[in-house]
Design an enzyme around this catalytic site. Structure first.
Site, PDB file in Angstrom:
ATOM      1  NE  ARG A  70      -0.623  -0.386   4.999  1.00 29.42           N
ATOM      2  CZ  ARG A  70      -1.311  -0.734   6.087  1.00 29.42           C
ATOM      3  NH1 ARG A  70      -2.600  -1.010   5.963  1.00 29.42           N
ATOM      4  NH2 ARG A  70      -0.731  -0.806   7.264  1.00 29.42           N
TER       5      ARG A  70
ATOM      6  CG  HIS B 291       9.683   0.911   3.868  1.00 28.47           C
ATOM      7  ND1 HIS B 291       9.005  -0.183   4.359  1.00 28.47           N
ATOM      8  CD2 HIS B 291      10.885   0.442   3.454  1.00 28.47           C
ATOM      9  CE1 HIS B 291       9.750  -1.254   4.240  1.00 28.47           C
ATOM     10  NE2 HIS B 291      10.917  -0.912   3.702  1.00 28.47           N
ATOM     11  CB  SER B 292       5.357   5.905   2.571  1.00 32.25           C
ATOM     12  OG  SER B 292       4.210   5.138   2.302  1.00 32.25           O
TER      13      SER B 292
ATOM     14  CD  GLU C 114       8.775   4.014   7.207  1.00 33.44           C
ATOM     15  OE1 GLU C 114       7.882   4.367   6.413  1.00 33.44           O
ATOM     16  OE2 GLU C 114       8.811   2.890   7.743  1.00 33.44           O
TER      17      GLU C 114
END
Length: 567
Positions: free
Chosen positions: A187, A326-327, A403
């Site tokens: 996601r 990523h996040s 992130e």
């Protein structure tokens, strides 16, 4: 979303495994943001996260410590009950998103909604097929610069496609390299989009940026834009908030029902303290043995074809820098994340100083601020992570997890970052990653070149664009092959934010000056003026080899090769 999403009757398991899932609607789902102010609140939230919850919840940011923001979504049927429960316990909260489906729809730009695009776009979220087709197009246009590598197949038989960007000396298998992967969590769409943005920066910058060209010619990039293509496509077509891969369902018998859930969290599946909790503190390892949990670590380390393929490739071609995108949170995470206050031996001397330099370069682009530290210290403990494995097991000198945007703010949409932010995120992230790549070049490529400068070549050398080609890989110096010893310490040495890593040999900064070229003993340059600056210490090497008559060398090494610059 755990049990409420995953529980199926045993009789329906076979049909559910083959039937196409209907797109999941998040109409009227709410994003609740909580800042736990005491241990009682933190304990309550952890019980909702780690145990079977009475509510249908999905934790975007799990509870970690007092003061650490917790983001969770709740189904419409449970929203009122959860809010009453929070209020009764005196827990302060805000409803950051009232309708999650509207936030999902707002990801796309107005142009994309009005005119559905065809093909690939660098400023929108693309499918796996669109990403792969773009990589193939770049390969056709730049066959000498780009190599496509199929490193494995997923559960659903999708290819895991790595793009190698490099030329010249970087064609040697032993050349120091940079690894970049994205999309390990399905996601987190901004991660693959940022990876492809960096691919474009490398390819387009190669011809117009001499410093970048010299670096790429000696330090290739290996980029895996979508590490979890099955999960990524599932998040596009069926469930926007899906996180794991698409491992076939595993069933458990609980009370009067059978629970069957699919998928493994790939970033808990690497063999670095896999599935470990630390006693006597009973601290959660950040992974779960429950196949229905979003952090399910799988039945064994490297049980998944995706993590296994990355492991096999990196063991065959170990990089000098490992970066995983990523996040979300705006954090630059350093190993180790499996336990608080656990650090590699070079945390303070190398890893953190370079991370501070990189985030400073990132901030200079758009003013975006990142926190720097380990994931365990800044967020929560998580064992089995890829960047921990890269540092701890593979001994990669520089290993990081980034992130990306947004930070935990009142108006941030978490994973649902609008497409209009892809370009800003890409620009600032590339500025940071270039700092890491430049450090790899300084530490591991330049010493090798300097070692060759004192040796007369036995055979004539030819240039491929700006780099030397055809030299023996056995000439690589011990310094370029050396790897730091990784040990865990209880606390890092205090490092000033301004501390920087010094390269193995100092680089002298020369103030450029402009002179008019009147007469030259080398091949004439068509430009009327030349900037008296060398773009690297390898210029002295090329002068030793009498290569200053090459037009590319003369352009990059004016201070060394142009007599007018030494007047």
């Amino acid at each position: 979303m755990r049990l409420a999403v995953c529980i199926l009757l045993a009789a329906a398991v076979a049909a559910a495994s083959t039937a196409q899932d209907e797109p999941h609607s998040y109409r009227n789902f709410k994003l609740i943001r909580i800042n736990p102010e005491n241990d009682a609140t933190l304990s309550y939230l952890k019980s909702l996260y780690e145990e079977e919850s009475p509510y249908t919840l999905d934790f975007w940011q799990p509870p970690s410590h007092v003061g650490g923001v917790v983001d969770l979504t709740v189904a419409p049927s449970d929203a009122s009950s959860l809010i009453r429960d929070l209020s009764a316990r005196g827990i302060h909260y805000i409803v950051a998103i009232h309708d999650l489906q509207k936030a999902i729809e707002s990801e796309k730009s107005l142009t994309s909604w009005a005119h559905p695009p065809k093909g690939f776009g660098y400023e929108r979220y693309n499918s796996v097929d669109e990403i792969y087709n773009e990589l193939k197009r770049l390969k056709r246009e730049r066959p000498s610069l780009i190599t496509l590598i199929d490193i494995g197949q997923t559960h659903e038989n999708r290819t895991m496609l790595v793009v190698k960007i490099g030329g010249g000396q970087s064609l040697d298998e032993d050349a120091p390299s940079v690894w970049l992967d994205a999309g390990i969590h399905a996601r987190e769409w901004i991660a693959p989009a940022t990876a492809m943005f960096i691919v474009r920066e490398l390819v387009e910058g190669y011809d117009v940026d001499p410093k970048l060209q010299a670096m790429i010619d000696h330090v290739p990039f290996y980029i895996l834009p979508v590490m979890n293509p099955d999960g990524y496509e599932y998040s596009r077509t069926s469930d926007r908030m899906w996180r794991k891969n698409r491992r076939p369902a595993e069933c458990q018998h609980k009370d009067w029902h059978t629970v069957c859930c699919r998928g493994v969290d790939l970033n808990r599946n690497f063999d670095w303290y896999w599935a470990v909790s630390f006693l006597p503190y009973f601290s959660a390892s950040g992974s779960s043995s429950d196949s229905c949990h979003d952090t399910y670590h799988g039945p064994a380390a490297f049980s998944e074809p995706e993590s296994m393929a990355v492991r096999d490739f990196l063991e065959a071609y170990p990089p000098k820098a490992f970066i995983s995108l990523h996040s979300y949170s705006q954090m630059w995470l350093i190993p180790f994340g499996h336990r608080r206050r656990s650090y590699p031996a070079d945390y303070s001397s190398a890893l953190r100083p370079l991370a501070l330099r990189a985030t400073k370069a990132l901030e200079a682009v758009h003013g975006t601020k990142y926190q720097v530290g380990t994931g365990a210290d800044l967020m929560y403990e998580a064992s089995g992570g890829s960047h921990d494995w890269a540092k701890g097991a593979l001994k990669v000198p520089f290993s990081y997890l980034i992130e990306l945007r947004p930070r935990n703010t009142l108006f941030g949409n978490g994973f649902l970052l609008p497409e209009r932010e892809i370009a800003p995120v890409g620009n600032e992230t590339w500025a940071a990653i270039r700092v890491v790549a430049d450090e790899v070049f300084s530490q591991f490529a330049q010493p090798s070149l300097r070692g060759k400068a004192g040796k007369k070549p036995e055979t004539p050398l030819s240039l491929h664009k700006l780099g030397l080609r055809g030299t023996s890989t056995e000439q690589t110096t011990a310094a370029s092959r050396s790897e730091p010893t990784v040990t865990e310490t209880d606390a890092p040495t205090t490092v000033s934010p301004s501390t920087t890593v010094q390269p193995e040999t100092a680089t002298v900064t020369i103030q450029p000056r402009t002179v008019v070229v009147v007469e030259s003993t080398v091949t004439p340059v068509t430009l009327a003026t030349v900037t008296c600056e060398d773009y690297g210490s390898y210029c002295r090497l090329w002068k030793v080899f009498n290569l200053c008559d090459r037009r590319a060398v003369h352009k990059l090494c004016a201070l060394t090769c142009n007599p007018q610059c030494r007047v």
